[in-house]
Scaffold this active site. Structure first.
Site, PDB file in Angstrom:
ATOM      1  CE  LYS A 119      -5.343   1.533   8.525  1.00 36.45           C
ATOM      2  NZ  LYS A 119      -4.935   2.643   7.627  1.00 36.45           N
ATOM      3  CD  GLU A 163      -2.003   1.326   3.060  1.00 32.06           C
ATOM      4  OE1 GLU A 163      -2.155   2.445   3.594  1.00 32.06           O
ATOM      5  OE2 GLU A 163      -2.221   0.254   3.662  1.00 32.06           O
TER       6      GLU A 163
END
Length: 209
Positions: A128, A40
């Site tokens: 998350k 990411e």
């Protein structure tokens, strides 16, 4: 891409956020060379969209590459144009809905049971859990899994090698790791040390009970 399946298989997502765009790109490519499949690029880093676009060009279209810190609809559109294949958010802002509309799976930021319910209702592929360390670590994750046993939790925030093992043992699908893995590499630091850390994290997440 099937983000949940990728997280289940790889169990680690690297988070790159740096102040030097060239160093951040080198960091992404080094992590990829070390077998870190899920990476990411945080939009809060310097010139992150250019880093993301250059990384996509270098890695090719098939490599999982995401954009992190996707807060707004504009962030989601920009990340999509730069070549992001998935989006990561710190919470449940407009970036979640827009990314999903654009066909990008979302790792959506949650903290509370209410957040979990809302994220799943909106179609997030995985959750998350952020900030994981401050929220209570693996013990809090284990508590959340009580009412949500089939949710794909990815703890992020303060996850070092030991915490990665603890979270995975407590039922995390994967862990997201920024500075404990990247260190100062994305600011121009030692890539050799980055490779050592990448190997240590890979070894930890590849351990199975």
């Amino acid at each position: 891409m099937d983000l949940r399946a990728a997280l289940t298989a790889r169990r680690l997502i690297a988070i790159v956020r740096g102040g030097d765009p060239d160093a951040a790109l080198r960091t992404v490519l080094t992590l990829a060379e070390e077998g870190i499949e899920l990476i990411e690029v945080s939009l809060s880093g310097a010139d992150a969209l250019t880093v993301l676009a250059r990384a996509r060009e270098e890695l090719g279209p098939g490599r999982p590459l995401g954009a992190g810190t996707v807060l707004t609809a504009a962030d989601a559109h920009a990340a999509h144009r730069a070549g992001a294949g998935f989006a990561v958010t710190p919470g449940l802002g407009a970036g979640v809905d827009t990314a999903l509309h654009l066909g990008m799976p979302v790792l959506a930021g949650v903290l509370t049971p209410t957040d979990v319910i809302a994220a799943r209702a909106r179609g997030a592929s995985a959750l998350k859990l952020f900030p994981a360390a401050e929220a209570g670590g693996a013990a809090y994750l284990k508590a959340l899994r009580g009412p949500f046993p089939d949710a794909a939790f990815v703890p992020v925030g303060g996850v070092d090698v030991a915490a990665a093992r603890a979270h995975l043992a407590a039922g995390a699908t994967a862990v997201g790791v920024g500075s404990p893995l990247v260190g100062d590499a994305a600011d121009g630091g030692d890539l050799g040390a980055l490779r050592d850390r990448a190997r240590a994290f890979r070894a930890a997440v590849e351990e199975r009970p």
